[in-house]
Design a protein around this motif. Sequence first.
Motif, mmCIF file in Angstrom:
data_model
loop_
_atom_site.group_PDB
_atom_site.id
_atom_site.type_symbol
_atom_site.label_atom_id
_atom_site.label_comp_id
_atom_site.label_asym_id
_atom_site.label_seq_id
_atom_site.Cartn_x
_atom_site.Cartn_y
_atom_site.Cartn_z
ATOM 1 N N PHE A 127 0.804 -1.208 0.000
ATOM 2 C CA PHE A 127 0.000 0.000 0.000
ATOM 3 C C PHE A 127 0.842 1.265 0.000
ATOM 4 N N PRO A 128 0.382 2.287 -0.717
ATOM 5 C CA PRO A 128 1.117 3.550 -0.718
ATOM 6 C C PRO A 128 1.038 4.244 0.639
ATOM 7 N N ILE A 129 2.061 5.000 0.958
ATOM 8 C CA ILE A 129 2.078 5.789 2.189
ATOM 9 C C ILE A 129 1.262 7.053 1.933
ATOM 10 N N LEU A 130 0.219 7.251 2.739
ATOM 11 C CA LEU A 130 -0.654 8.411 2.589
ATOM 12 C C LEU A 130 -0.265 9.538 3.542
ATOM 13 N N GLY A 131 0.360 9.176 4.652
ATOM 14 C CA GLY A 131 0.768 10.174 5.621
ATOM 15 C C GLY A 131 1.936 9.660 6.435
ATOM 16 N N ARG A 132 2.761 10.579 6.878
ATOM 17 C CA ARG A 132 3.941 10.177 7.648
ATOM 18 C C ARG A 132 4.182 11.224 8.724
ATOM 19 N N LEU A 133 4.191 10.766 9.948
ATOM 20 C CA LEU A 133 4.567 11.583 11.090
ATOM 21 C C LEU A 133 5.804 10.955 11.707
ATOM 22 N N GLU A 138 4.300 7.785 13.297
ATOM 23 C CA GLU A 138 3.212 7.043 12.671
ATOM 24 C C GLU A 138 3.272 7.104 11.146
ATOM 25 N N LEU A 139 2.916 5.974 10.535
ATOM 26 C CA LEU A 139 2.709 5.895 9.084
ATOM 27 C C LEU A 139 1.238 5.582 8.838
ATOM 28 N N ILE A 140 0.656 6.244 7.856
ATOM 29 C CA ILE A 140 -0.698 5.921 7.424
ATOM 30 C C ILE A 140 -0.574 5.369 6.007
ATOM 31 N N LEU A 141 -1.014 4.147 5.825
ATOM 32 C CA LEU A 141 -0.996 3.480 4.526
ATOM 33 C C LEU A 141 -2.428 3.279 4.079
ATOM 34 N N GLY A 142 -2.644 3.170 2.784
ATOM 35 C CA GLY A 142 -4.000 2.881 2.356
ATOM 36 C C GLY A 142 -4.188 3.001 0.872
ATOM 37 N N GLU A 143 -5.416 2.687 0.492
ATOM 38 C CA GLU A 143 -5.767 2.761 -0.913
ATOM 39 C C GLU A 143 -7.283 2.731 -1.020
ATOM 40 N N ALA A 159 -4.465 1.853 7.052
ATOM 41 C CA ALA A 159 -3.732 1.184 8.127
ATOM 42 C C ALA A 159 -2.825 2.212 8.790
ATOM 43 N N SER A 160 -2.806 2.172 10.099
ATOM 44 C CA SER A 160 -1.922 3.038 10.874
ATOM 45 C C SER A 160 -0.877 2.152 11.542
ATOM 46 N N VAL A 161 0.373 2.538 11.421
ATOM 47 C CA VAL A 161 1.475 1.868 12.106
ATOM 48 C C VAL A 161 2.075 2.927 13.028
ATOM 49 N N LEU A 162 1.825 2.767 14.327
ATOM 50 C CA LEU A 162 2.185 3.775 15.313
ATOM 51 C C LEU A 162 3.224 3.221 16.279
ATOM 52 N N LEU A 163 4.297 3.947 16.480
ATOM 53 C CA LEU A 163 5.288 3.603 17.500
ATOM 54 C C LEU A 163 4.982 4.465 18.717
ATOM 55 N N ARG A 164 4.512 3.824 19.775
ATOM 56 C CA ARG A 164 4.120 4.537 20.987
ATOM 57 C C ARG A 164 5.221 4.387 22.030
ATOM 58 N N LEU A 201 4.433 -1.142 19.391
ATOM 59 C CA LEU A 201 4.050 -0.957 18.009
ATOM 60 C C LEU A 201 2.555 -1.250 17.930
ATOM 61 N N VAL A 202 1.774 -0.269 17.515
ATOM 62 C CA VAL A 202 0.321 -0.386 17.465
ATOM 63 C C VAL A 202 -0.103 -0.380 15.996
ATOM 64 N N LEU A 203 -0.759 -1.456 15.564
ATOM 65 C CA LEU A 203 -1.253 -1.579 14.190
ATOM 66 C C LEU A 203 -2.771 -1.476 14.218
ATOM 67 N N THR A 204 -3.321 -0.574 13.418
ATOM 68 C CA THR A 204 -4.767 -0.381 13.363
ATOM 69 C C THR A 204 -5.184 -0.337 11.904
#
Length: 105
Positions: free
Chosen positions: A25-31, A34-39, A48-53, A63-66
């Motif tokens: 999936f393409p990266i839609l947002g990057r902090l 956190e990475l936001i992937l989707g399509e 999908a959110s991949v968050l390092l808390r 690592l939180v995957l949503t």
Amino acid sequence: MGLRDPLRRVLRSKRRLPSGDNGDFPILGRLREELILGEDDRHLDFRASVLLRLSPDGESRDLVLTTAVHCHNVLSRTYLIAIVPFRRLIVRSNSARLAAGYRRA
């Protein structure tokens, strides 16, 4: 995966091809944390959110995957019902491998 691609062809969904280091999936947002992937597809929209808390003291990390899916029709709901149990197994397996590799490093 062998069952997924033929089912996608029947549903006329986009076939996902690896697109670099982020997988399917393409990266839609990057902090920073956190990475936001989707399509978006004609059958469903996926995020999908991949968050390092980090803990407040900075000693531990989680690592939180949503994921979030918006279905557009009955076929997409049926597809989702069929793949969710397998997707959970894949995410758990990949998370365990990632954690094991991190502990060794």
